[in-house]
Design a protein around this motif. Sequence first.
Motif, PDB file in Angstrom:
ATOM      1  N   UNK A 279     -17.182 -29.589 -28.301  1.00 49.87           N
ATOM      2  CA  UNK A 279     -18.496 -28.956 -27.291  1.00 49.87           C
ATOM      3  C   UNK A 279     -18.889 -30.329 -26.462  1.00 49.87           C
ATOM      4  N   UNK A 280     -18.735 -31.613 -26.656  1.00 48.89           N
ATOM      5  CA  UNK A 280     -19.348 -32.586 -25.979  1.00 48.89           C
ATOM      6  C   UNK A 280     -18.395 -32.590 -24.595  1.00 48.89           C
ATOM      7  N   UNK A 281     -17.381 -32.540 -24.930  1.00 49.56           N
ATOM      8  CA  UNK A 281     -16.049 -32.714 -23.821  1.00 49.56           C
ATOM      9  C   UNK A 281     -16.291 -31.711 -22.950  1.00 49.56           C
ATOM     10  N   UNK A 282     -16.532 -30.611 -23.377  1.00 50.49           N
ATOM     11  CA  UNK A 282     -16.583 -29.232 -22.722  1.00 50.49           C
ATOM     12  C   UNK A 282     -17.921 -29.276 -21.637  1.00 50.49           C
ATOM     13  N   UNK A 283     -18.831 -29.574 -22.295  1.00 53.41           N
ATOM     14  CA  UNK A 283     -20.102 -29.798 -21.685  1.00 53.41           C
ATOM     15  C   UNK A 283     -20.058 -30.652 -20.367  1.00 53.41           C
ATOM     16  N   UNK A 284     -19.379 -31.904 -20.790  1.00 54.79           N
ATOM     17  CA  UNK A 284     -19.250 -32.977 -19.557  1.00 54.79           C
ATOM     18  C   UNK A 284     -18.347 -32.410 -18.448  1.00 54.79           C
ATOM     19  N   UNK A 285     -17.337 -31.556 -19.026  1.00 53.93           N
ATOM     20  CA  UNK A 285     -16.452 -31.282 -17.689  1.00 53.93           C
ATOM     21  C   UNK A 285     -16.812 -30.217 -17.070  1.00 53.93           C
TER      22      UNK A 285
ATOM     23  N   UNK B 247     -24.727 -25.666 -13.951  1.00 58.52           N
ATOM     24  CA  UNK B 247     -26.034 -26.270 -14.083  1.00 58.52           C
ATOM     25  C   UNK B 247     -26.820 -25.954 -15.499  1.00 58.52           C
ATOM     26  N   UNK B 248     -26.369 -25.010 -16.074  1.00 53.94           N
ATOM     27  CA  UNK B 248     -27.117 -24.453 -17.195  1.00 53.94           C
ATOM     28  C   UNK B 248     -25.947 -23.566 -18.194  1.00 53.94           C
ATOM     29  N   UNK B 249     -26.318 -23.583 -19.416  1.00 51.60           N
ATOM     30  CA  UNK B 249     -25.335 -22.809 -20.550  1.00 51.60           C
ATOM     31  C   UNK B 249     -26.106 -22.848 -21.609  1.00 51.60           C
ATOM     32  N   UNK B 250     -25.580 -21.605 -22.473  1.00 49.46           N
ATOM     33  CA  UNK B 250     -26.225 -21.519 -23.847  1.00 49.46           C
ATOM     34  C   UNK B 250     -25.152 -21.559 -24.764  1.00 49.46           C
ATOM     35  N   UNK B 251     -25.531 -22.322 -25.874  1.00 48.18           N
ATOM     36  CA  UNK B 251     -24.374 -22.140 -27.057  1.00 48.18           C
ATOM     37  C   UNK B 251     -24.974 -21.516 -28.266  1.00 48.18           C
ATOM     38  N   UNK B 252     -24.177 -21.170 -29.150  1.00 51.38           N
ATOM     39  CA  UNK B 252     -24.457 -20.144 -30.246  1.00 51.38           C
ATOM     40  C   UNK B 252     -23.256 -20.842 -31.401  1.00 51.38           C
ATOM     41  N   UNK B 253     -23.945 -21.228 -32.556  1.00 48.62           N
ATOM     42  CA  UNK B 253     -22.912 -21.323 -33.657  1.00 48.62           C
ATOM     43  C   UNK B 253     -22.239 -20.124 -34.115  1.00 48.62           C
TER      44      UNK B 253
ATOM     45  N   UNK C  11     -10.694 -29.488 -21.323  1.00 44.90           N
ATOM     46  CA  UNK C  11     -11.529 -30.309 -22.257  1.00 44.90           C
ATOM     47  C   UNK C  11     -11.498 -29.529 -23.495  1.00 44.90           C
ATOM     48  N   UNK C  12     -11.229 -28.352 -23.613  1.00 44.50           N
ATOM     49  CA  UNK C  12     -11.263 -27.867 -25.091  1.00 44.50           C
ATOM     50  C   UNK C  12      -9.892 -27.808 -25.823  1.00 44.50           C
TER      51      UNK C  12
END
Length: 112
Positions: A13-19, A26-32, A80-81
Motif C-alpha cells: 500500500x505505501x509503495x502504491x500510494x507514493x507511486x 490527489x485523493x483515494x479511498x482504501x478498504x481492507x 509499484x504493486x
Amino acid sequence: MKLVTAIIKPFKLDDVRTALADVGIQGLTITEVKGFGRQKGHTELYRGAEYVVDFLPKVKLEIAIRDDQVDSAIEAICQSATTGKIGDGKIFVSHLEQAIRIRTAESGDSAL
Ligand SMILES: Nc1ncnc2c1ncn2[C@@H]1O[C@H](COP(=O)(O)OP(=O)(O)OP(=O)(O)O)[C@@H](O)[C@H]1O
Ligand SMILES: [Mg+2]
C-alpha cells in the motif's frame, strides 16, 4: 472520468500510494477486503505463511480520476504493486458518471 479500483497486497500500500502521488493523483479511498483469484482452493503466501483458506486479506483502492490520468495511474499501480508472484492483484476501470466536492459544490473534473 473513470473510477479505478485496484486490489493489491496489503504490504504494497505505501509503495502504491507514493507511486500514485508521483503521477499527480490527489485523493483515494482504501478498504481492507478479502478475496481470491484463480488459485481458489490452492495456497498463497501471506506474510511468509502459506494460507490454505480461500479468502486472503487484500487492500482495495478506489481512485476517481480524469480520463487522461488513467494510463499513468495504471502504470504506477502495476509498477509499484508487483512482486511477480501470484496474488499481486488486479485493476478494474469503470466509467464514472459524476463527482461533486461537497464543500464547494464543484462538479466533474474540478471536483477531483
Ligand atoms: N474476477 C475478479 N473479480 C473480483 N475480484 C477479483 C477477481 N479476480 C481477482 N480479484 C481480487 O483480486 C485479488 C487478487 O487476485 P489475484 O492477483 O490472485 O488474481 P489471479 O487472477 O489469481 O492472478 P494470479 O495468477 O497472478 O494470482 C483477489 O484476492 C480478489 O480480491
Ligand atoms: Mg491469484
